[in-house]
Design a protein around this motif. Structure first.
Motif, short mmCIF file in Angstrom:
data_model
loop_
_atom_site.label_atom_id
_atom_site.label_comp_id
_atom_site.label_asym_id
_atom_site.label_seq_id
_atom_site.Cartn_x
_atom_site.Cartn_y
_atom_site.Cartn_z
N ARG A 195 0.77 -1.20 0.25
CA ARG A 195 -0.34 -0.20 0.45
C ARG A 195 0.85 0.94 -0.15
O ARG A 195 1.87 1.34 0.60
CB ARG A 195 -1.05 -0.06 1.50
CG ARG A 195 -1.86 -1.03 1.05
CD ARG A 195 -3.19 -1.27 -0.01
NE ARG A 195 -3.13 -2.74 -0.19
CZ ARG A 195 -4.19 -2.89 -0.95
NH1 ARG A 195 -4.68 -2.31 -1.93
NH2 ARG A 195 -5.19 -3.72 -0.64
N SER A 196 -0.05 2.44 -0.60
CA SER A 196 1.09 3.59 -0.69
C SER A 196 1.34 3.52 0.29
O SER A 196 1.13 3.63 1.67
CB SER A 196 -0.25 4.25 -1.22
OG SER A 196 0.72 5.62 -1.18
N ARG A 197 2.24 4.36 0.75
CA ARG A 197 2.55 4.86 2.60
C ARG A 197 2.09 6.41 2.84
O ARG A 197 1.94 6.40 4.15
CB ARG A 197 4.52 6.09 1.81
CG ARG A 197 5.35 4.40 2.05
CD ARG A 197 6.88 5.04 1.93
NE ARG A 197 7.04 5.99 -0.01
CZ ARG A 197 8.07 6.74 0.02
NH1 ARG A 197 9.16 6.45 0.69
NH2 ARG A 197 8.01 7.92 -1.22
N ARG A 198 1.76 7.15 1.53
CA ARG A 198 0.49 7.33 2.11
C ARG A 198 -1.72 7.17 1.21
O ARG A 198 -1.00 7.48 0.29
CB ARG A 198 0.82 9.87 2.09
CG ARG A 198 2.50 9.95 3.18
CD ARG A 198 1.98 10.93 2.09
NE ARG A 198 4.14 11.43 2.24
CZ ARG A 198 3.97 12.84 2.63
NH1 ARG A 198 4.08 13.33 1.81
NH2 ARG A 198 5.85 12.88 2.92
N ALA A 199 -1.90 7.42 2.40
CA ALA A 199 -3.24 7.04 1.51
C ALA A 199 -3.52 8.11 0.67
O ALA A 199 -4.54 7.62 -0.88
CB ALA A 199 -4.23 7.01 3.21
N ASN A 200 -3.71 9.07 0.36
CA ASN A 200 -3.76 9.89 -0.72
C ASN A 200 -3.01 10.24 -1.45
O ASN A 200 -2.79 11.16 -2.55
CB ASN A 200 -4.30 11.25 0.22
CG ASN A 200 -2.78 12.22 0.31
OD1 ASN A 200 -1.90 11.00 0.51
ND2 ASN A 200 -3.16 13.40 0.51
N LEU A 201 -1.65 9.70 -1.95
CA LEU A 201 -1.00 9.30 -2.95
C LEU A 201 -1.34 8.97 -4.55
O LEU A 201 -1.40 9.39 -5.79
CB LEU A 201 0.59 8.49 -2.72
CG LEU A 201 1.38 8.34 -3.62
CD1 LEU A 201 1.83 9.42 -4.59
CD2 LEU A 201 2.22 7.43 -3.78
N ALA A 202 -2.16 8.00 -4.44
CA ALA A 202 -3.11 7.74 -5.42
C ALA A 202 -3.79 8.10 -5.96
O ALA A 202 -3.93 8.90 -6.96
CB ALA A 202 -3.72 6.46 -4.75
N VAL A 203 -4.86 9.63 -5.28
CA VAL A 203 -5.51 10.46 -5.90
C VAL A 203 -4.32 11.74 -6.79
O VAL A 203 -5.14 12.40 -7.36
CB VAL A 203 -6.04 11.34 -4.08
CG1 VAL A 203 -7.14 12.25 -4.48
CG2 VAL A 203 -7.52 10.19 -3.46
N SER A 204 -3.33 11.72 -5.44
CA SER A 204 -2.32 13.43 -6.11
C SER A 204 -2.35 12.80 -7.15
O SER A 204 -1.87 12.60 -8.81
CB SER A 204 -1.18 12.75 -5.58
OG SER A 204 -2.02 13.46 -3.93
N ALA A 205 -2.03 10.95 -7.50
CA ALA A 205 -1.34 11.05 -8.47
C ALA A 205 -2.04 10.64 -9.88
O ALA A 205 -2.15 11.02 -10.90
CB ALA A 205 -0.67 9.37 -9.21
N TYR A 206 -3.94 10.56 -9.88
CA TYR A 206 -4.82 10.63 -10.26
C TYR A 206 -4.55 12.19 -10.91
O TYR A 206 -5.23 12.60 -12.14
CB TYR A 206 -5.86 10.33 -9.60
CG TYR A 206 -7.20 10.73 -10.55
CD1 TYR A 206 -7.31 10.52 -11.90
CD2 TYR A 206 -8.27 12.21 -9.83
CE1 TYR A 206 -8.52 9.87 -12.42
CE2 TYR A 206 -8.90 12.00 -11.26
CZ TYR A 206 -9.56 11.19 -11.95
OH TYR A 206 -10.72 12.13 -12.89
N LEU A 207 -5.09 12.97 -10.22
CA LEU A 207 -4.39 15.17 -10.33
C LEU A 207 -4.25 15.08 -11.88
O LEU A 207 -4.26 15.69 -12.22
CB LEU A 207 -4.52 15.98 -9.37
CG LEU A 207 -5.72 15.83 -8.18
CD1 LEU A 207 -5.76 16.21 -6.68
CD2 LEU A 207 -7.27 15.81 -9.06
#
Length: 312
Positions: A195-207
């Protein structure tokens, strides 16, 4: 079987030299780029090691009918692959034809390998559990026991550094069998998806990805940060944070560097008789030529007028 080791000063020439991959490398870090690629390719397998001393974003599609893995060497910086930060004890996965985006930091040192999917599947069906097989079909990366990861690095490195084809005892079949055993050993010791070290990294990558897509849809019409925020329905702070977290750059700089790389690829692929520098720059939304030349030189350490063009 084919083997070579080459050095490059252009990110796209490096990308285009990796056999079988349909991809684009865009230089994000400023200054002259230096990279090295060592690869060995057979009919049904490939191993390669790449090192890049500048931040680069890599985009493309994995080779068809291949299971692909990548691991970071111990001294290398950690990339973001498919929106997830690759852990030091993890292996990134791609399946045949799968689209990918890799944000590679400065100083990346990575080992990669791929095998014919069908042949691997025949052996994996006998040696891996149902849960392990399912993981290979869906995971973007898997955690691996340190000892198994060390064995994989040693095996792939030995294959890359073996004598040139025809000069040593290993035939193509032996190369492929050794790599197949390395894959099986690796996935027998794989754990759940990292899992990502930060939960919101996937959201950031999407943006970041959506911002890039919006800019590339109409490159001649420059979108401001406020334009992007409006279309993505996020605040400037959120967008700034997302780019910094994923790419290490501000949105303006990252998106401008992508367009500068597109100009450079077009210049390298054309002659001065076919199109002028200003014509190519205009197609990518650069209309103030002195500012364009300044940014181009800052990124690539040369002016666009001195970039090597094809003969007319």
């Amino acid at each position: 079987m084919f083997a070579e080791t080459r050095c490059f000063t252009d990110s796209q020439q490096h990308a285009g030299s990796i056999a079988g991959w349909n991809q684009v490398y865009a230089q994000m870090g400023r200054g002259p780029l230096t990279s090295e690629l060592a690869q060995v390719c057979g009919t049904r397998f490939q191993v390669f090691r790449e090192s890049l001393d500048k931040r680069v974003v890599q985009q493309g599609c994995a080779p068809p009918d291949r299971l692909c893995i990548a691991v970071v060497l111990p001294s290398g910086a950690l990339p973001v692959v498919q929106g997830h930060a690759v852990a030091a004890c993890a292996v990134a996965l791609l399946r045949g034809g799968e689209e990918f985006v890799v944000h590679a930091p400065e100083g990346l040192h990575m080992l990669a390998a791929n095998l014919d999917t069908e042949r691997f599947a025949r052996h994996a069906a006998r040696e891996l559990s149902a849960a392990q097989l399912k993981r290979l079909q869906t995971a973007s990366q898997v955690a691996v026991e340190p000892a198994a990861l060390a064995r994989l690095r040693a095996r792939v490195t030995a294959l890359i550094d073996s004598p040139a084809p025809g000069a040593g005892p290993l035939s193509e079949h032996c190369f492929e069998s050794s790599l197949l055993e390395a894959f099986l050993d690796l996935f027998q010791h794989a754990d759940d998806e990292v899992r990502s070290r930060r939960a919101n990294l996937a959201v950031s990558a999407y943006l970041v990805r959506r911002s890039q897509e919006l800019v590339q849809q109409q490159p001649e019409q420059l979108l401001s940060i406020l334009d992007l925020c409006g279309q993505l329905r996020v605040s400037r702070r959120t967008l700034q944070y997302s780019f910094q977290q994923v790419t290490g750059l501000r949105p303006v700089e990252y998106l401008r560097n992508l367009r500068l790389n597109a100009v450079r690829r077009a210049l390298l692929a054309s002659s001065a008789e076919q199109c002028t520098v200003s014509e190519v720059a205009g197609r990518m939304g650069f209309f103030h030529l002195s500012h364009f030349a300044t940014h181009y030189r800052a990124l690539f350490a040369e002016y666009p007028s001195t970039t090597r063009r094809r003969a007319g």
